[in-house]
Design an enzyme around this catalytic site. Structure first.
Site, mmCIF file in Angstrom:
data_model
loop_
_atom_site.group_PDB
_atom_site.id
_atom_site.type_symbol
_atom_site.label_atom_id
_atom_site.label_comp_id
_atom_site.label_asym_id
_atom_site.label_seq_id
_atom_site.Cartn_x
_atom_site.Cartn_y
_atom_site.Cartn_z
ATOM 1 N N ASN A 201 0.961 -1.061 0.224
ATOM 2 C CA ASN A 201 -0.023 0.030 0.142
ATOM 3 C C ASN A 201 0.837 1.324 -0.115
ATOM 4 O OD1 ASN A 201 -1.755 2.028 0.724
ATOM 5 N ND2 ASN A 201 -2.483 1.461 2.595
ATOM 6 N N PRO A 202 1.125 2.032 -1.134
ATOM 7 C CA PRO A 202 2.026 2.818 -1.294
ATOM 8 C C PRO A 202 1.656 4.205 -0.169
ATOM 9 C CG PRO A 202 0.631 2.902 -3.109
ATOM 10 C CD PRO A 202 0.220 1.642 -2.285
ATOM 11 N N ASN B 179 -9.405 -1.677 -0.725
ATOM 12 C CA ASN B 179 -10.116 -2.834 -1.119
ATOM 13 C C ASN B 179 -9.475 -3.429 -2.446
ATOM 14 O OD1 ASN B 179 -12.127 -3.257 1.070
ATOM 15 N ND2 ASN B 179 -13.212 -1.725 0.182
ATOM 16 N N SER C 108 2.460 -2.747 4.464
ATOM 17 C CA SER C 108 1.657 -1.553 4.961
ATOM 18 C C SER C 108 1.443 -1.911 6.422
ATOM 19 C CB SER C 108 0.336 -1.732 4.316
ATOM 20 O OG SER C 108 -0.493 -0.545 4.441
ATOM 21 N N ASP D 145 -1.828 -2.392 9.790
ATOM 22 C CA ASP D 145 -2.661 -3.410 9.891
ATOM 23 C C ASP D 145 -3.854 -3.777 8.922
ATOM 24 O OD1 ASP D 145 -1.029 -4.876 12.130
ATOM 25 O OD2 ASP D 145 -1.818 -2.906 13.138
ATOM 26 N N GLU E 227 -7.624 -6.483 4.761
ATOM 27 C CA GLU E 227 -8.346 -6.795 3.613
ATOM 28 C C GLU E 227 -7.913 -8.037 2.941
ATOM 29 O OE1 GLU E 227 -7.431 -4.094 0.503
ATOM 30 O OE2 GLU E 227 -7.875 -2.290 1.473
ATOM 31 N N SER F 74 1.230 3.088 9.658
ATOM 32 C CA SER F 74 1.212 3.776 11.085
ATOM 33 C C SER F 74 0.754 2.891 12.240
ATOM 34 C CB SER F 74 0.545 5.001 11.252
ATOM 35 O OG SER F 74 -0.739 4.761 10.509
ATOM 36 N N ARG G 230 -1.742 11.797 9.877
ATOM 37 C CA ARG G 230 -1.274 10.912 9.056
ATOM 38 C C ARG G 230 0.137 10.917 8.702
ATOM 39 N NH1 ARG G 230 -2.028 5.871 6.782
ATOM 40 N NH2 ARG G 230 -3.876 5.843 7.859
ATOM 41 N N ASP H 54 -9.795 -4.050 13.697
ATOM 42 C CA ASP H 54 -8.444 -4.185 13.211
ATOM 43 C C ASP H 54 -8.122 -2.556 13.136
ATOM 44 O OD1 ASP H 54 -8.779 -6.594 13.983
ATOM 45 O OD2 ASP H 54 -8.229 -7.405 11.879
#
Ligand code: ADP
Ligand code: MG
Length: 600
Positions: free
Chosen positions: A159-160, A195, A216, A218, A223, A249, A322, A568
């Site tokens: 996940n970039p 997703n 990434s 959690d 997913e 994070s 973030r 989660d």
């Protein structure tokens, strides 16, 4: 013979011994001894004044390769050991130790022909790899490359936008070089939207993969798990080994894996290096999942926690920070403490039968409740090669090999203090217990769907412990109605990489740890609890507002109209929610074969 002695004997047993030169050639020669736990290297020539030995610990080794010189006349064969030992940081970089890469190349030159030297080099490589991967060998084993399994093929999902958005960069600098040294084949896929990973794992041919790894926080693994559970072949699909490399994070599962391996608690790139090392080792541990149902009937599978109140407020409200990475939670905690909310709710649970004598709260609750139990690449997915990253190397040559002992920039770093249970006031708790199912209900549960969860067909095992959400909980359950600061149903040790919620939790202990803080706690006491969570010592404070009960199933009915619920770390519809444990249904790449066996 006692187990300790056996381990000690095995630990020191010499499996292989040999004398080799090094690369680049400097006229030095070494005696190498391989034991179960390490590669012992003793310099022979030039003879040092003192006994000059170093040990490469196998827990620090990512992989090992044979190499050949480009000069055809060279009849030597070579092998290189890639390790990431903890070393003192250089002055000015910070205190403590960090992992640093070392690549040591040895020259096998005892025989006249290259072929014979190559056999010896291959034997050493095979033996080291067997030990790293946990394949049983002894000094009696005929060590040949055939003992090794074929290289693993892993699907890496990245996940970039996880964490501070540096997952791709860390993948290039940390993950890919290490897993290449471990001979792992991979396909790296960047997710393009939320997703995406969930949809992708629904349609892949799982037979082509030996594992799926989330790069990434959690949320991406959540997913993946739910995508697998949406497949008609979910029962088999969810058995595929799942890995996590922390670049988000919220990296709670990575924190739990790090602790389970016995590593020091670390964050950021150091945690990533530890987790990548564990991935290289590859051992798989069974993991429990918890099936969660909400009022709208949606069902999902959770590996970490359900949170309500303080924790979920901080998690979701801190989204705006973030850019700060993991520090966003600290910032969110400070903000939330300033306007501390309490929430009225009804919490019901099915207590777990006594699962160990070290938690008095467990025994008391169980008595009171009488809780008896019964390599095909899909064209639309970009491969790593399409993104200009390094590809798995199939051939190695000395020009590509590092000189011995050359450190390259790559970071990193006993663990658990023993858990001291708090003294437990049984009478006080008993007063809080309400007859099951009799209390007032949330008349019109407010269902706020923050992120409309798409209607999906979720398969999975039946929830034997749960009654439908619109019916009372079973009679054997315990119900507590109160004002809460937070309610947490957690199944891992960590809430984030540096917060230990349940120090003794285990991936497959068959337990949901219901951990809640009642209203009335002072801000100072709450801060003390959170500070203690860094070491997992919060239960030693014997705070009467902090309650912790191991259960098999729970139901949470919020009676306060507004609030945030997360599964989660992902926000879900607000309203009644319930869940139950499903023991050992998934497999986690933990790198350590340690598991706690529980009877369920
Ligand atoms: P973090 O710990 O930083 O929150 P997560 O792994 O939890 O990282 O991911 C955060 C969210 O990003 C998850 O809800 C996940 O579904 C979503 N996500 C995954 N891939 C993408 C993408 N390419 N673009 C936007 N969101 C994504
Ligand atoms: Mg997240």
């Amino acid at each position: 013979m006692s187990l300790a002695l056996e381990v000690c004997r095995e630990g020191s047993e010499t499996l292989l011994h040999g004398e080799f030169g090094t690369y680049p050639p400097k006229g030095t020669r070494y005696a190498l001894s391989l034991t179960w736990t390490g590669l012992h290297i003793q310099r022979l020539v030039p003879k040092p004044d003192t006994d000059h030995r170093t040990v490469v610990r196998l827990v620090d080794v990512a992989g090992c390769h044979t190499l050949r010189s480009r000069v055809l006349a060279d009849r030597s064969a070579y092998f290189c050991v890639y390790a990431y030992p903890l070393k003192k940081r250089k002055v000015g970089v910070g205190a403590g130790r960090a992992r640093q890469r070392t690549a040591r190349t040895f020259q096998v030159d005892g025989a006249k022909s290259y072929a014979d030297n190559q056999v010896v080099a291959e034997k050493w490589v095979a033996a080291i790899k067997c030990l790293v991967l946990g394949i049983p060998i002894s000094s009696e084993t005929e060590i040949v490359p055939g003992l090794l399994p074929r290289p693993r093929r892993l699907m890496l999902l990245l996940n970039p936008f996880g964490g501070k958005g540096n997952a791709l960069q860390w993948c290039q600098t940390h993950i890919l070089p290490m897993i290449t040294e471990a001979d792992i084949s991979f396909n790296l896929i960047q997710t393009e939207r939320a997703n995406h990973a969930r949809e992708l794992v629904q349609s892949i041919n799982l037979a082509e993969w030996d594992g799926i790894v989330s790069i990434s926080g959690d949320g991406l693994l959540y997913e993946v798990i739910n995508g697998l559970m949406e497949r008609p072949d979910w029962e088999e699909a969810i058995k595929i080994p799942l890995g996590i490399l922390p670049c988000g994070s919220g990296n709670a599962l990575a924190g739990a894996l790090n602790r389970c391996a016995g590593f020091e608690q670390v964050m950021g790139q150091e945690l990533l290096t530890n987790c990548t090392l564990m991935l290289c080792h590859g051992a798989v541990t069974p993991m429990d999942l918890v099936s969660i149902t909400t009022l709208s009937g949606s069902r999902s599978f959770s590996f970490l926690c359900v949170a309500w109140g303080f924790i979920s407020d901080v998690d979701i409200e801190s989204e705006k920070y973030r850019h700060m990475g993991a520090a966003r939670f600290t910032m969110g905690t400070v903000v939330r403490l300033a306007s501390l909310n309490t929430y009225r709710g009804r919490l019901s649970y099915l207590p777990a039968p006594d699962s160990g004598g070290h938690r008095p709260i467990l025994r008391s609750i169980t008595m009171s409740a009488n809780g008896s139990l019964p390599f095909q690449r899909m064209p639309l997915h970009r491969a790593v090669s399409d993104m200009g990253l390094c590809e798995k190397r199939h051939a190695y040559s000395l020009q590509g090999a590092e000189p011995a002992e050359e450190p390259a920039p790559s970071p990193n770093s006993p663990p658990p203090s023993g858990f001291q249970p708090s003294s437990f006031n049984f009478e006080a708790l008993h007063e809080e217990l309400v007859a099951d199912g009799e209390g007032p209900r949330l008349a019109n549960p407010t269902v706020v769907a923050p992120k409309a969860s798409p209607a999906r067909h979720m398969h999975g095992p039946p929830d034997h412990f749960l009654a439908p959400l619109d019916q009372p909980v079973p009679k054997s359950w315990v119900t507590v109605e109160d004002d809460f600061v937070m309610v947490l149903a957690i199944y891992q040790t960590h809430l984030s990489a540096d917060l230990i919620a349940i120090p003794y939790a285990c991936f497959n202990d068959g337990l949901i740890h219901l951990c809640y803080i009642k209203a009335g706690i002072s801000r100072a006491a709450l801060i003390r609890l959170f500070l203690a969570m860094e070491k997992g010592t919060q239960f030693e404070q014997e705070c009467p507002y902090l309650i912790n009960v191991p259960v098999r199933a729970f139901r949470l009915e919020p009676l306060t109209r507004k609030g945030i619920l997360t599964i989660d770390g992902e926000r879900v519809e607000y309203g009644p929610i319930q869940g139950q444990i499903h023991h050992n249904i998934a497999n986690l790449i933990s790198g350590t074969p340690k598991t706690k066996i529980t009877t369920f």
